[in-house]
Motif scaffolding. Structure first.
Motif: not given
Ligand SMILES: Cc1cc2nc3c(=O)[nH]c(=O)nc-3n(C[C@H](O)[C@H](O)[C@H](O)COP(=O)(O)OP(=O)(O)OC[C@H]3O[C@@H](n4cnc5c(N)ncnc54)[C@H](O)[C@@H]3O)c2cc1C
Length: 429
Positions: A21-23, A45, A48, A52, A54, A60, A124, A127, A266, A304, A312-313, A316
């Motif tokens: 859950v979360g792409g 799933i 958005d 991809g 955030i 950048h 996944a 936040c 966050l 994540g 950092l991403a 994660a």
């Molecule tokens: C607003 C914001 C801005 C950021 N900007 C930066 C930055 O500029 N530089 C940087 O290094 N890091 C940034 N970060 C940190 C960055 O989010 C993380 O490093 C990285 O994206 C984490 O990956 P993730 O997959 O855990 O989460 P995310 O990238 O947040 O991916 C989670 C995904 O899960 C999906 N999702 C959530 N709930 C559901 C659901 N119920 N059903 C289906 N899909 C769902 C979301 O739509 C999203 O696509 C930012 C974070 C936030 C919140």
């Protein structure tokens, strides 16, 4: 999405189905790794319209050094991860509403409500940002107050500049990055106020996003008033705070500006965890997990920024890859691990992930942790029943930088067998 696909996913899988859950980066990295580890039926799933997460709004550079050995922008990084996960079933514009204890993943999309049957689930979901309501700034309730991530989305995705003259509250990484972004877009940034005596952002972001552009970072300061004119913010009052974080009378300074960006923390997106009955860690705000990153709800893993907020991403993604190996083992029927012992945090260590060490797990132990204050020349130690079994020296630690400990297998085994495990920070004598 076709009716056939929905019917197929609503039926049990012959090979065992892993639902992610979360792409975002963590979800995509988990999917690619799970396939490489032998999983045959994987479904991502994503709510958005595209994959991809955030990363799509982070235009950048600075991503990918650990995963790909290259410096990439957010969208470039997302497309690299998408390529690695190419061919895996990915449902976009589908929101997961609930994951039941029997691993039924309840979804909603334009097609209506449907259920995907899973044999293991990796959550996944990333936040969300703390909004104004969570920190209670006094003053006018007017237009012109945005979270830094909302401003990032407006500028980078929608092409809308939310203001001209900015002040930023909080020195989280998104706020620092947005200070530079607003300036590059023709705006002016008057300063960044941080209530703590240290920044919660990465050192490299302070240098590259504030120092390089002459933006002052005001530590031990906060916004104590917001003024408005005609319904739009027209200025903020900033005051110094004392050790108890209370504003000091007589230190007020007024900054005339039209926009206040908030970068004040966050919070992991935990609604699905709560619904599944998984335990939440009050310090991280995310799930309590064991070494496999399995939550206290059987078969549901978490990675994540939904598990804990990462620097950092890349980190994660690495965590998600590690979790995918365990999720595939779980699908294959290896449900071992057994009873767990909880790591207790003391002496300035705020939390560890995982929180639970597994008695029957073998091999080295990876612990991620954060400290609560800046400290120099310290040891971070892990003890089993009061006996120190592992220790690393750090010249400087700070709350904004995650610490990674890899405890070698023989020492990890002592910790896993202990009745009581403690992780703490000790000053060098
Ligand atoms: C607003 C914001 C801005 C950021 N900007 C930066 C930055 O500029 N530089 C940087 O290094 N890091 C940034 N970060 C940190 C960055 O989010 C993380 O490093 C990285 O994206 C984490 O990956 P993730 O997959 O855990 O989460 P995310 O990238 O947040 O991916 C989670 C995904 O899960 C999906 N999702 C959530 N709930 C559901 C659901 N119920 N059903 C289906 N899909 C769902 C979301 O739509 C999203 O696509 C930012 C974070 C936030 C919140």
């Amino acid at each position: 999405m076709s009716k056939e696909l929905i019917n197929k996913l609503s039926s049990p899988s012959e090979t065992g189905r892993l639902v992610i859950v979360g792409g975002g980066p963590a979800g995509l990295a988990a999917a690619a790794k799970a396939r490489a580890e032998g999983a045959k039926d994987i479904v991502i799933i994503e709510r958005d319209v595209r994959l991809g997460g955030i990363l799509n709004q982070c235009v950048h550079s600075g991503f990918g050094l650990h995963m790909f050995g290259q410096e990439l922008t957010g969208p470039e990084y997302a497309s690299r991860l998408e390529k690695e996960a190419a061919g895996i079933t990915a449902l976009t514009s589908v929101t997961v509403l609930n994951v039941t204890p029997s691993l039924e993943v309840e979804c909603v999309s334009e097609e209506g409500i449907f259920t995907v049957r899973a044999d293991a689930v990796i959550l996944a979901c990333g936040c969300r940002e703390r909004p104004r309501g969570a920190i209670g700034i006094p003053g006018a309730r007017c237009a012109g107050v945005y979270t830094a991530g909302t401003a990032q989305k407006l500028i980078n995705i929608s092409g809308i500049m939310p203001g001209r003259k900015f002040f930023i509250l909080g020195s989280g990484d998104i706020g620092l990055i947005m200070a530079r972004r607003a300036i590059l877009q023709g705006g002016e940034v008057l300063g960044v106020a941080e209530i703590m005596p240290f920044s919660s952002g990465l050192k490299r972001n302070i240098a590259q996003c504030l120092d390089d552009y002459g933006v002052p970072l005001m530590l031990s300061h906060t916004v104590t008033d917001i003024r408005e004119k005609g319904g739009r913010l027209c200025g903020v009052t900033v005051s110094r705070v004392d050790e108890k974080l209370s504003p000091v009378p007589g230190t007020e300074r007024y900054f005339e500006c039209d926009t206040l960006l908030l970068s004040v923390g966050l919070l992991p997106e935990v609604e699905l965890l709560r619904a599944a009955g998984a335990e939440i860690d009050p310090v991280t705000g995310g799930a309590v997990v064991d070494e496999r990153m399995m939550t206290t709800a059987e078969g549901i893993f978490c990675v994540g920024n939904m598990l804990h907020v990462h620097d950092l991403a890349d980190y994660a993604c690495k965590e998600a890859e590690e979790c995918a190996r365990f999720a595939v083992r779980y699908l294959e029927g290896n449900r071992g691990g057994g009873e767990g012992v909880k790591a207790e945090c003391r002496g300035g260590v705020r939390y560890t992930v995982p929180q639970l060490l597994l008695r029957r797990e073998e091999g080295a132990l990876s612990l991620k942790l954060r400290v609560g204050r800046v400290a120099k020349n310290v040891y971070i130690t892990a003890s089993a029943d009061g006996e120190e079994v592992y220790s690393v020296f750090r010249r400087v630690v700070a709350p904004g930088e995650m610490e990674y400990l890899t405890v070698p297998a023989d020492k990890a085994s002592k910790l896993r067998k202990a009745e009581r495990v403690t992780v703490e920070m000790k000053e060098k004598k």
